[in-house]
Design a protein around this motif. Structure first.
Motif, PDB file in Angstrom:
ATOM      1  N   THR A   1      -0.677   1.957  -4.964  1.00 11.80           N
ATOM      2  CA  THR A   1       0.515   1.949  -4.118  1.00 11.80           C
ATOM      3  C   THR A   1       1.041   3.371  -4.066  1.00 11.80           C
ATOM      4  N   ARG A   2       1.214   3.880  -2.857  1.00 13.46           N
ATOM      5  CA  ARG A   2       1.757   5.234  -2.701  1.00 13.46           C
ATOM      6  C   ARG A   2       3.265   5.129  -2.547  1.00 13.46           C
ATOM      7  N   LEU A   3       3.990   5.670  -3.513  1.00 11.66           N
ATOM      8  CA  LEU A   3       5.454   5.633  -3.497  1.00 11.66           C
ATOM      9  C   LEU A   3       5.997   6.999  -3.093  1.00 11.66           C
ATOM     10  N   THR A   4       6.828   7.001  -2.092  1.00 12.13           N
ATOM     11  CA  THR A   4       7.512   8.215  -1.668  1.00 12.13           C
ATOM     12  C   THR A   4       9.009   8.003  -1.813  1.00 12.13           C
ATOM     13  N   VAL A   5       9.640   8.853  -2.597  1.00 16.17           N
ATOM     14  CA  VAL A   5      11.082   8.783  -2.806  1.00 16.17           C
ATOM     15  C   VAL A   5      11.721   9.956  -2.058  1.00 16.17           C
ATOM     16  N   LEU A   6      12.595   9.640  -1.113  1.00 15.98           N
ATOM     17  CA  LEU A   6      13.219  10.684  -0.297  1.00 15.98           C
ATOM     18  C   LEU A   6      14.654  10.968  -0.734  1.00 15.98           C
TER      19      LEU A   6
ATOM     20  N   LYS B   1       0.837  -1.201   0.000  1.00 11.18           N
ATOM     21  CA  LYS B   1       0.000   0.000   0.000  1.00 11.18           C
ATOM     22  C   LYS B   1       0.869   1.247   0.000  1.00 11.18           C
ATOM     23  N   HIS B   2       1.925   1.201   0.770  1.00 11.38           N
ATOM     24  CA  HIS B   2       2.833   2.340   0.881  1.00 11.38           C
ATOM     25  C   HIS B   2       4.266   1.850   0.720  1.00 11.38           C
ATOM     26  N   LEU B   3       5.090   2.700   0.132  1.00 15.65           N
ATOM     27  CA  LEU B   3       6.484   2.363  -0.069  1.00 15.65           C
ATOM     28  C   LEU B   3       7.294   3.642   0.084  1.00 15.65           C
ATOM     29  N   ILE B   4       8.249   3.623   0.980  1.00 17.11           N
ATOM     30  CA  ILE B   4       9.130   4.774   1.158  1.00 17.11           C
ATOM     31  C   ILE B   4      10.547   4.300   0.882  1.00 17.11           C
ATOM     32  N   THR B   5      11.223   4.999  -0.020  1.00 17.26           N
ATOM     33  CA  THR B   5      12.558   4.578  -0.392  1.00 17.26           C
ATOM     34  C   THR B   5      13.417   5.804  -0.716  1.00 17.26           C
ATOM     35  N   ALA B   6      14.645   5.565  -1.059  1.00 18.14           N
ATOM     36  CA  ALA B   6      15.584   6.660  -1.311  1.00 18.14           C
ATOM     37  C   ALA B   6      15.876   6.781  -2.801  1.00 18.14           C
ATOM     38  N   THR B   7      16.364   7.933  -3.180  1.00 16.03           N
ATOM     39  CA  THR B   7      16.740   8.137  -4.587  1.00 16.03           C
ATOM     40  C   THR B   7      17.800   7.119  -4.992  1.00 16.03           C
TER      41      THR B   7
ATOM     42  N   GLN C   1      17.286   4.027  -5.700  1.00 16.50           N
ATOM     43  CA  GLN C   1      16.880   2.658  -5.380  1.00 16.50           C
ATOM     44  C   GLN C   1      15.948   2.090  -6.448  1.00 16.50           C
ATOM     45  N   ARG C   2      15.651   0.793  -6.275  1.00 15.16           N
ATOM     46  CA  ARG C   2      14.742   0.079  -7.183  1.00 15.16           C
ATOM     47  C   ARG C   2      13.630  -0.552  -6.352  1.00 15.16           C
ATOM     48  N   VAL C   3      12.389  -0.472  -6.871  1.00 18.03           N
ATOM     49  CA  VAL C   3      11.258  -1.080  -6.171  1.00 18.03           C
ATOM     50  C   VAL C   3      10.411  -1.870  -7.150  1.00 18.03           C
ATOM     51  N   THR C   4       9.609  -2.784  -6.601  1.00 19.68           N
ATOM     52  CA  THR C   4       8.682  -3.576  -7.414  1.00 19.68           C
ATOM     53  C   THR C   4       7.292  -3.467  -6.832  1.00 19.68           C
ATOM     54  N   LEU C   5       6.350  -3.090  -7.677  1.00 14.85           N
ATOM     55  CA  LEU C   5       4.948  -3.007  -7.287  1.00 14.85           C
ATOM     56  C   LEU C   5       4.218  -4.194  -7.900  1.00 14.85           C
ATOM     57  N   ARG C   6       3.270  -4.747  -7.119  1.00 17.39           N
ATOM     58  CA  ARG C   6       2.599  -5.949  -7.562  1.00 17.39           C
ATOM     59  C   ARG C   6       1.100  -5.736  -7.708  1.00 17.39           C
ATOM     60  N   CYS C   7       0.520  -6.381  -8.706  1.00 12.85           N
ATOM     61  CA  CYS C   7      -0.912  -6.241  -8.962  1.00 12.85           C
ATOM     62  C   CYS C   7      -1.503  -7.603  -9.299  1.00 12.85           C
ATOM     63  N   SER C   8      -2.646  -7.909  -8.686  1.00 12.02           N
ATOM     64  CA  SER C   8      -3.411  -9.094  -9.062  1.00 12.02           C
ATOM     65  C   SER C   8      -4.742  -8.644  -9.642  1.00 12.02           C
ATOM     66  N   PRO C   9      -5.040  -8.999 -10.902  1.00 12.22           N
ATOM     67  CA  PRO C   9      -6.284  -8.537 -11.518  1.00 12.22           C
ATOM     68  C   PRO C   9      -7.498  -9.262 -10.958  1.00 12.22           C
ATOM     69  N   ARG C  10      -8.675  -8.781 -11.329  1.00 10.61           N
ATOM     70  CA  ARG C  10      -9.918  -9.460 -10.969  1.00 10.61           C
ATOM     71  C   ARG C  10      -9.909 -10.851 -11.585  1.00 10.61           C
ATOM     72  N   SER C  11     -10.587 -11.769 -10.937  1.00  6.34           N
ATOM     73  CA  SER C  11     -10.680 -13.125 -11.465  1.00  6.34           C
ATOM     74  C   SER C  11     -11.311 -13.090 -12.852  1.00  6.34           C
TER      75      SER C  11
ATOM     76  N   SER D   1       7.842  10.089  -7.045  1.00  5.01           N
ATOM     77  CA  SER D   1       6.873   9.993  -5.954  1.00  5.01           C
ATOM     78  C   SER D   1       5.480  10.237  -6.513  1.00  5.01           C
ATOM     79  N   ALA D   2       4.585   9.284  -6.297  1.00  4.20           N
ATOM     80  CA  ALA D   2       3.243   9.353  -6.875  1.00  4.20           C
ATOM     81  C   ALA D   2       2.429   8.164  -6.377  1.00  4.20           C
ATOM     82  N   LEU D   3       1.154   8.172  -6.773  1.00  2.00           N
ATOM     83  CA  LEU D   3       0.308   6.994  -6.592  1.00  2.00           C
ATOM     84  C   LEU D   3       0.374   6.174  -7.864  1.00  2.00           C
ATOM     85  N   TYR D   4       0.578   4.880  -7.714  1.00  2.00           N
ATOM     86  CA  TYR D   4       0.617   3.994  -8.871  1.00  2.00           C
ATOM     87  C   TYR D   4      -0.578   3.044  -8.783  1.00  2.00           C
ATOM     88  N   PHE D   5      -1.400   3.082  -9.829  1.00  4.70           N
ATOM     89  CA  PHE D   5      -2.596   2.258  -9.866  1.00  4.70           C
ATOM     90  C   PHE D   5      -2.472   1.182 -10.924  1.00  4.70           C
TER      91      PHE D   5
END
Lengths: 114, 112
Positions: free
Chosen positions: B107-112, B9-15, B17-27, B86-90
């Motif tokens: 997912t709310r991503l904050t890059v500090l 839901k939330h991700l806070i990381t530093a400039t 860095q690398r992150v992975t966001l995950r999504c599961s679609p509707r059945s 830094s943004a919301l990723y849908f």
């Protein structure tokens, strides 16, 4: 100029009033039209989906599409404080090289006062 | 609840860095879309997958990549992160490629 224009508001109405929202667009390739409701920091919720000119009604919601004028509207009857949110219009073209990505308006913030 | 799930839901990381966001679609949904929502740009389309194959690309940066797996879940990888990421990723999903899209909670991503 943006492909989809939407007044950012805020639009403030008393409870029970009709809320009138609209979007204009410039791309004549748009064939499918949607309205989403988004509460603060939440995911957009699909309210209405239509692909032809004319009116579509669903409960308190009525969507209008006028392709000749490139203009779409959403009306909310008997508005409630729980309708306070940001309303986003979205559009897509027919499937092709562009897939069916949605192009969004900037959203209109609506406040329904008790 | 749209039936689309996203983690975290939330991700806070530093400039940098690398992150992975995950999504599961509707059945039953075969198509997955990724969107970015920032205050100044609104909701912007990034990329679409249909049944495991890339179908369309939007203004997705080269530092970003995505894939859809055989079980139809999708991941969005963001690397060399910058403050402006830094943004919301849908994530959204639809049955095929011409149906209405249903969005996840983001997912709310904050890059500090």
């Amino acid at each position: 100029q943006k492909e989809v224009e939407q007044d950012p508001g805020p639009l403030s109405v008393p409870e029970g009033a009709i809320v009138s929202l609209n979007c204009t667009y410039s791309n004549s390739a748009f064939q499918y039209f949607m309205w989403y409701r988004q509460y603060s920091r939440k995911g957009p919720e699909l309210l209405m989906y239509t692909y032809s000119s004319g009116n579509k009604e669903d409960g308190r919601f009525t969507a209008q599409v006028d392709k000749s004028s490139k203009y779409i509207s959403l009306f909310i009857r008997d508005s409630q404080p729980s309708d306070s949110a940001t309303y986003l219009c979205a559009m897509s073209g027919s499937e092709g090289a562009a897939g069916n990505k949605l192009t969004f308006g900037g959203g209109t913030r609506v406040l329904v006062k008790p | 609840d749209s039936g689309v799930t996203q983690t975290p839901k939330h991700l806070i990381t530093a400039t940098g860095q690398r992150v992975t966001l995950r999504c599961s679609p509707r059945s039953g949904d075969l198509s997955v879309y990724w969107y970015q929502q920032s205050l100044d740009q609104g909701l912007q389309f990034l990329i679409q997958y249909y049944n495991g194959e890339e179908r369309a690309k939007g203004n997705i940066l080269e530092r970003f990549s995505a894939q859809q797996f055989p079980d139809l879940h999708s991941e969005l990888n963001l690397s060399s992160l910058e403050l402006g990421d830094s943004a919301l990723y849908f994530c959204a999903s639809s049955v095929s490629t011409l149906n209405e899209q249903f969005f996840g909670p983001g997912t709310r991503l904050t890059v500090l």
